[in-house]
Design an enzyme around this catalytic site. Structure first.
Site, PDB file in Angstrom:
ATOM      1  N   HIS A 211      -1.691   3.839  -6.780  1.00  0.00           N
ATOM      2  CA  HIS A 211      -2.911   4.488  -6.605  1.00  0.00           C
ATOM      3  C   HIS A 211      -2.937   6.020  -5.758  1.00  0.00           C
ATOM      4  O   HIS A 211      -3.993   6.538  -5.258  1.00  0.00           O
ATOM      5  CB  HIS A 211      -4.200   3.686  -5.594  1.00  0.00           C
ATOM      6  CG  HIS A 211      -4.306   2.184  -6.269  1.00  0.00           C
ATOM      7  ND1 HIS A 211      -4.699   2.016  -7.496  1.00  0.00           N
ATOM      8  CD2 HIS A 211      -3.930   1.017  -5.762  1.00  0.00           C
ATOM      9  CE1 HIS A 211      -4.634   0.877  -7.764  1.00  0.00           C
ATOM     10  NE2 HIS A 211      -4.382   0.241  -6.846  1.00  0.00           N
TER      11      HIS A 211
ATOM     12  N   HIS B 119      -6.994  -1.593 -11.665  1.00  0.00           N
ATOM     13  CA  HIS B 119      -5.749  -2.273 -12.271  1.00  0.00           C
ATOM     14  C   HIS B 119      -5.766  -2.720 -13.547  1.00  0.00           C
ATOM     15  O   HIS B 119      -4.801  -3.491 -14.063  1.00  0.00           O
ATOM     16  CB  HIS B 119      -5.508  -3.566 -11.239  1.00  0.00           C
ATOM     17  CG  HIS B 119      -5.643  -3.311  -9.882  1.00  0.00           C
ATOM     18  ND1 HIS B 119      -6.357  -3.992  -8.996  1.00  0.00           N
ATOM     19  CD2 HIS B 119      -5.207  -2.380  -9.085  1.00  0.00           C
ATOM     20  CE1 HIS B 119      -6.425  -3.613  -7.886  1.00  0.00           C
ATOM     21  NE2 HIS B 119      -5.281  -2.676  -7.634  1.00  0.00           N
TER      22      HIS B 119
END
Length: 333
Positions: A58, A220
């Protein structure tokens, strides 16, 4: 899906090693755990400490937000996976100044479990901990079940406000309360254009047809609320904003901070095109943009797409969003 990696099983360790070496004036690894990073800058004695964390992939979240004005340490997990309790505890012990530590993390089962376990272990070390869970993704659960929502790009504003509150000298419970209030005042929604792939598999995280997009997709690759044909940037922005407007109370004359967040591979050209429509829409409603952020703040490897985040601001929160920050991947003067 080509990637610049060596052994895919070592990609997180090698990333952390490179990051720590590149930014040694900002950050250092703890010898007790190589997934635990803390600020290399001097800290004010007695200040509440901020600990952030989550899965890799991320970037710049989460390690990019350790620095002056934001977090004091970070615990890093595998790709899209929570850090285990051990690095969280090591960071906690390293950053505590005697005034306690606030844990900030997204609302994912692994994070909730592991940060809670680390907090219990910290209490056995006589360290006071407050935990704040980000849950800004309007697509992931209905409003009446907000506690089930995922944390996505709105986590950035939670970090920003909490870091400023700690520097302002607020006590542990006050810093945590500011973080919770920020989460309560924040809404986000994203759209996916193309998948990412994990280095270990090389397989796409989800599938879309050539002219198809997905609204409400998770960071995700969690399923969104609908797939639809690709439309204009303005039309996509309007649909994201419509869901946000329905979910939060905004009145004419109020102030907001805006984040248009890229998911990893979306060019700034497209992100600024999205922001252009966000500004127009808010202006039409008489809502003032007090601060704006456009770029890759919380990504998902090389996923295509973006999210829009609105955070309602009161006068106290304006001072916090204005507070200067100096981190390796985010600077605000």
């Amino acid at each position: 899906m080509k990637k610049l990696v060596n052994d895919p099983e070592n990609v997180v360790e090698e990333m952390i090693d490179g990051y720590a070496k590149a930014h040694s004036d900002y950050i250092k690894r703890l010898e007790a755990n190589d997934r635990a990073l803390v600020t290399a800058r001097p800290k004010d004695e007695g200040k509440v400490s901020i600990l952030v964390g989550g899965g890799s992939g991320h970037e710049p979240a989460f390690m990019g937000y350790v620095g002056e004005g934001m977090a004091d340490g970070v615990a890093i997990g595998n790709i899209f996976s929570s850090p285990p309790p051990a690095p969280i505890l090591e960071v906690t012990k390293a950053v505590d100044n005697g005034s306690g530590v606030v844990y900030l993390y997204g609302n994912y089962a692994g994070d909730v479990m592991n940060f809670s376990m680390a907090a219990e272990m910290a209490e056995m070390e006589d360290i006071d901990v407050e935990m704040v869970v980000a849950s800004d993704d309007v697509a992931s659960a209905p409003k009446e079940e907000k506690e089930k929502r995922r944390g996505i790009a709105g986590e950035f504003f939670v970090y920003k406000m909490a870091g400023a509150a700690a520097d302002f000298g607020y006590n542990l419970k006050e810093v945590a309360e500011i973080a919770r209030k920020t989460n309560e005042y924040t809404r986000s929604m994203g759209v996916g254009l193309s998948p990412c792939s994990l280095p270990q598999t090389g397989e796409p995280s989800f599938e879309l047809n050539d002219n198809e997009i997905e609204y409400g997709l998770g960071h995700h690759g969690e399923p969104g609320i609908k797939k639809a044909p690709l439309e204009s940037a303005d039309r996509i922005a309007d649909q994201l904003l419509d869901e946000i407007y329905k979910d939060m109370t905004l009145k004419e004359g109020e102030d907001v901070a805006v984040l248009v967040n890229g998911l990893g591979s979306t060019p700034r050209m497209e992100l600024y095109t999205m922001f252009r429509r966000v500004e127009q829409s808010l202006k039409e409603k008489g809502i003032n943009i007090y601060r704006s952020y456009v770029g890759d703040y919380i990504t998902s490897l090389e996923m295509g797409g973006c999210s829009i985040t609105l955070t309602k601001l009161d006068d106290k929160m304006k001072k916090m969003v204005d507070y200067p920050v100096d981190c390796p991947m985010f600077v605000q003067k």
